[in-house]
Design an enzyme around this catalytic site. Structure first.
Site, PDB file in Angstrom:
ATOM      1  N   GLN A   1       0.819  -1.192   0.000  1.00  0.00           N
ATOM      2  CA  GLN A   1       0.000   0.000   0.000  1.00  0.00           C
ATOM      3  C   GLN A   1       0.867   1.262   0.000  1.00  0.00           C
ATOM      4  O   GLN A   1       2.053   1.212   0.327  1.00  0.00           O
ATOM      5  CB  GLN A   1      -0.935  -0.009   1.214  1.00  0.00           C
ATOM      6  N   ALA A   2       0.263   2.377  -0.410  1.00  0.00           N
ATOM      7  CA  ALA A   2       0.922   3.687  -0.438  1.00  0.00           C
ATOM      8  C   ALA A   2       2.138   3.687  -1.367  1.00  0.00           C
ATOM      9  O   ALA A   2       3.064   4.461  -1.173  1.00  0.00           O
ATOM     10  CB  ALA A   2       1.329   4.130   0.971  1.00  0.00           C
ATOM     11  N   ARG A   3       2.143   2.771  -2.343  1.00  0.00           N
ATOM     12  CA  ARG A   3       3.230   2.672  -3.318  1.00  0.00           C
ATOM     13  C   ARG A   3       4.587   2.352  -2.677  1.00  0.00           C
ATOM     14  O   ARG A   3       5.635   2.546  -3.307  1.00  0.00           O
ATOM     15  CB  ARG A   3       3.348   3.955  -4.156  1.00  0.00           C
ATOM     16  N   LEU A   4       4.573   1.856  -1.462  1.00  0.00           N
ATOM     17  CA  LEU A   4       5.824   1.494  -0.792  1.00  0.00           C
ATOM     18  C   LEU A   4       6.080   0.005  -1.001  1.00  0.00           C
ATOM     19  O   LEU A   4       6.139  -0.791  -0.059  1.00  0.00           O
ATOM     20  CB  LEU A   4       5.757   1.857   0.694  1.00  0.00           C
ATOM     21  N   HIS A   5       6.249  -0.362  -2.271  1.00  0.00           N
ATOM     22  CA  HIS A   5       6.395  -1.764  -2.648  1.00  0.00           C
ATOM     23  C   HIS A   5       7.748  -2.323  -2.201  1.00  0.00           C
ATOM     24  O   HIS A   5       8.729  -1.585  -2.046  1.00  0.00           O
ATOM     25  CB  HIS A   5       6.267  -1.909  -4.163  1.00  0.00           C
TER      26      HIS A   5
END
Length: 206
Positions: free
Chosen positions: A183-187
């Site tokens: 989530q939140a582009r914190l891959h």
């Protein structure tokens, strides 16, 4: 917009030191839960040096690399013959995972292609004889006529042989990246880079 599904974080300690073992773990799970888990994008370089890409099916993986099969007179095979550098991406949407690999592509030995071809159903074998892959056709009727010719040619032949113009390739990766969506582009991203006989593992920023 729907919220991204939450997945457990991926840590370095979760990974196998061998990227092929790590791929096998993810692939085994995807094969049980993801439709067409063996679909992958294969990118090659065109005659003009520009990238070209298409979907193919992954037909084998392991320490030797990632395998796929095609017509040796197809556009992608011609591109590989000129410049063997290639890249692939496998994406499993249901698991929010992707695997990327880059490296040289080589033809498989004829014996390996024979074994794979022998395991295909009869219609797929006849299709390999019928299709002049990547070449222009006047219409669908021409393709159907070519298939009818192949059926007639091998009528009564139980074991349809592999055409000399059809066979396998293997991409031998120098880098492999494992990507777990978060989530939140914190891959979570981890890159394996070949170093001599081993691999260096690094976490990459998303």
């Amino acid at each position: 917009m729907a919220e991204r599904r939450a997945f457990p974080p991926l840590h370095a300690d979760d990974l196998s030191p061998d990227p092929f073992e790590q791929f096998a773990r993810w692939y085994e799970l995807a094969s049980a839960e993801v439709p067409l888990a063996d679909a992958m994008t294969l990118a090659t370089l065109g005659d003009d040096g520009a990238p070209d890409a298409r979907m193919v099916l992954l037909k084998g993986h392991g320490p030797r690399g990632f395998r796929f099969f095609t017509n040796y007179e197809s556009a992608k095979a011609g591109q590989i013959g000129v410049d063997p550098r290639g890249a692939l991406v496998v994406y499993w949407r249901e698991h929010d995972r992707q695997v990327r690999a880059r490296g040289p592509i080589e033809r498989l030995p004829a014996a390996d292609s024979d074994v794979y071809f022998a395991g295909r159903d009869r219609e797929s074998r006849l299709g390999a004889w019928a299709s002049p892959q990547s070449r222009p056709l006047a219409d669908r009727a021409e393709l159907d006529a070519r298939l009818a010719e192949a059926r007639e040619r091998f009528d009564g032949v139980e074991d349809v042989p592999r055409p000399d113009t059809w066979g396998g390739f293997v991409l031998r990766p120098r880098t492999i990246e494992f990507w777990q969506g978060q989530q939140a582009r914190l891959h979570d991203r981890f890159a394996y880079t070949r170093t001599g006989d081993g691999w260096r593992i690094q976490r990459l920023a998303p």
